[in-house]
Design a protein around this motif. Sequence first.
Motif, short mmCIF file in Angstrom:
data_model
loop_
_atom_site.label_atom_id
_atom_site.label_comp_id
_atom_site.label_asym_id
_atom_site.label_seq_id
_atom_site.Cartn_x
_atom_site.Cartn_y
_atom_site.Cartn_z
N SER A 6 86.80 108.95 -10.47
CA SER A 6 85.31 109.38 -9.80
C SER A 6 85.28 108.93 -8.41
O SER A 6 84.47 109.43 -7.54
CB SER A 6 84.14 108.97 -10.51
N ALA A 7 86.20 107.92 -8.13
CA ALA A 7 86.06 107.51 -6.59
C ALA A 7 87.08 108.44 -5.74
O ALA A 7 86.55 108.60 -4.35
CB ALA A 7 86.74 106.11 -6.57
N SER A 13 95.12 106.81 -15.76
CA SER A 13 95.88 106.33 -16.97
C SER A 13 95.10 105.20 -17.75
O SER A 13 94.28 104.56 -17.12
CB SER A 13 97.21 105.72 -16.60
N TYR A 14 95.45 105.20 -19.17
CA TYR A 14 94.65 104.40 -19.88
C TYR A 14 95.84 103.15 -20.11
O TYR A 14 96.66 103.25 -20.70
CB TYR A 14 94.37 104.99 -21.38
N ARG A 15 95.30 101.90 -19.65
CA ARG A 15 96.30 100.86 -19.82
C ARG A 15 95.67 99.66 -19.41
O ARG A 15 94.34 99.60 -18.97
CB ARG A 15 97.31 100.82 -18.71
N HIS A 18 95.97 94.10 -15.02
CA HIS A 18 96.37 92.59 -14.99
C HIS A 18 94.99 91.80 -15.46
O HIS A 18 94.09 91.73 -14.80
CB HIS A 18 97.05 92.29 -13.74
N GLY A 19 95.25 90.77 -16.25
CA GLY A 19 94.11 89.53 -16.46
C GLY A 19 93.17 90.15 -17.36
O GLY A 19 91.96 89.68 -17.96
N ASP A 20 93.33 91.23 -17.92
CA ASP A 20 92.40 91.83 -18.91
C ASP A 20 93.10 91.76 -20.32
O ASP A 20 94.10 91.47 -20.37
CB ASP A 20 91.74 93.44 -18.79
N ASP A 21 92.42 92.37 -21.38
CA ASP A 21 92.71 92.23 -22.65
C ASP A 21 92.62 93.42 -23.51
O ASP A 21 92.78 93.53 -24.71
CB ASP A 21 92.46 90.93 -23.41
N ARG A 22 92.18 94.52 -22.70
CA ARG A 22 91.77 95.89 -23.40
C ARG A 22 92.32 97.07 -22.53
O ARG A 22 92.19 96.99 -21.43
CB ARG A 22 90.71 95.97 -24.14
N GLU A 23 92.45 98.14 -23.12
CA GLU A 23 92.86 99.40 -22.25
C GLU A 23 91.64 99.66 -21.38
O GLU A 23 90.39 100.03 -22.35
CB GLU A 23 93.13 100.42 -23.47
N ARG A 24 91.56 100.10 -20.33
CA ARG A 24 90.60 100.65 -19.51
C ARG A 24 91.28 101.89 -18.95
O ARG A 24 92.61 102.17 -18.69
CB ARG A 24 90.35 99.75 -18.33
N ALA A 25 90.31 102.53 -18.18
CA ALA A 25 90.80 103.94 -17.52
C ALA A 25 91.04 103.39 -16.19
O ALA A 25 90.05 102.84 -15.39
CB ALA A 25 89.64 104.67 -17.55
N VAL A 26 92.22 103.63 -15.73
CA VAL A 26 92.56 103.07 -14.29
C VAL A 26 93.21 104.09 -13.66
O VAL A 26 93.78 104.84 -14.04
CB VAL A 26 93.84 101.85 -14.57
N CYS A 27 92.71 104.35 -12.29
CA CYS A 27 93.34 105.26 -11.46
C CYS A 27 94.41 105.09 -10.90
O CYS A 27 94.98 103.78 -10.57
CB CYS A 27 92.49 105.34 -10.05
N ASP A 28 95.45 106.05 -11.05
CA ASP A 28 96.91 105.86 -10.66
C ASP A 28 97.12 105.68 -9.07
O ASP A 28 98.01 105.33 -8.84
CB ASP A 28 97.66 107.15 -11.08
N ALA A 29 96.01 106.18 -8.32
CA ALA A 29 96.29 106.21 -6.75
C ALA A 29 95.45 104.90 -6.28
O ALA A 29 96.24 104.16 -5.47
CB ALA A 29 95.57 107.45 -6.33
N CYS A 30 94.16 104.78 -6.44
CA CYS A 30 93.48 103.79 -5.83
C CYS A 30 93.18 102.44 -6.79
O CYS A 30 92.67 101.39 -6.41
CB CYS A 30 92.07 104.25 -5.33
N ASN A 31 93.82 102.50 -8.07
CA ASN A 31 93.66 101.35 -8.89
C ASN A 31 92.28 100.78 -9.35
O ASN A 31 92.15 99.79 -9.97
CB ASN A 31 94.47 100.35 -8.29
#
Lengths: 184, 184
Positions: A6-7, A13-15, A18-31
């Motif tokens: 949305s940014a 991608s769902y992964r 770093h430093g987390d312990d569960r899957e999140r929606a992470v942007c492939d471009a802006c992270n």
Amino acid sequence: MMHFCSACGAGISYRIPHGDDRERAVCDACNTVHYVNPRIIVGCLPEYEGHLLLCLRSIEPRKGFWTLPAGFMENGETTEQGAARETWEEARARVADLALYRVYDVPYINQVYMFYRCTLVDGTHGAGPESLDTRLFAPEEIPWDELAFPSVYRALASYLHDREEGDAFPVQVETILRRRDAGG
Amino acid sequence: MMHFCSACGAGISYRIPHGDDRERAVCDACNTVHYVNPRIIVGCLPEYEGHLLLCLRSIEPRKGFWTLPAGFMENGETTEQGAARETWEEARARVADLALYRVYDVPYINQVYMFYRCTLVDGTHGAGPESLDTRLFAPEEIPWDELAFPSVYRALASYLHDREEGDAFPVQVETILRRRDAGG
Ligand SMILES: [Zn+2]
Ligand SMILES: [Zn+2]
């Protein structure tokens, strides 16, 4: 399910970040990590001269069933303000003396209900856009078989029980695990 | 601020959807309305042999200040489970006998805090990744001037006051209006 950031509009991608312990929606471009968290539903148990105010739902889910006035809390308001706002929107009723009564965790749909007991200011009420009808029910008139959600059934039953016991209304937190067709 | 639709990737406009009464992020292509709602922060007031457990924050905001273990509630858990999870993650402590104690509405940052009082199972604790240190404080040792957030200050002060009064811990809802550098 989230597919695009949305940014920046890139793919998601769902992964596990770093430093987390569960899957999140992470942007492939802006992270950007897009967190999704439970939502709060605020509502009222409005009483007037011993009667309780219910709304007949005009919308799905559970159209044609009776409910307590309640809905999603909005940004910028308190839980109490949200409960009063929903009571105005759905039942055209002004309420006073709000006091937290029940918190219902409904983890299978990621919702937390917060019900406030309160009194109607002047006894007037009427159907808002999400209601077909509103009515003040005496305890023996409550349509137990036509209630919209388990949370509404529980809140009403607990409230009438506590009132019978003599006007002590201890706050309690409960979990609703039973799955119904929709909502808590 | 949302710029792109997370469902289809098209641009977002801010407008009042039909039948609504406030501006929402609406997709120009697929018409999805993207609601943004307040988030819940769950935490604990963990007691052990009359002492209270605090964590020294290792991360911003308020790095180097003391806090109660607390964090964002996750999908799929109850408020009580979330409070216990955060206490494990930040303070490596197992807790029991959780009872809701305070709800803090913090409308200017769209957050609702829920603090549970509880006891440490065996008195063990230690710094998780978001903490530099953890410590059990006697009431007279609490570092009042080095607390991270107004909500932490208030929860500790109310708790110690209630304990002094004789172990009745009535649940209360309060609003935090004061703006500090970050967080409630
Ligand atoms: Zn992005
Ligand atoms: Zn779209």
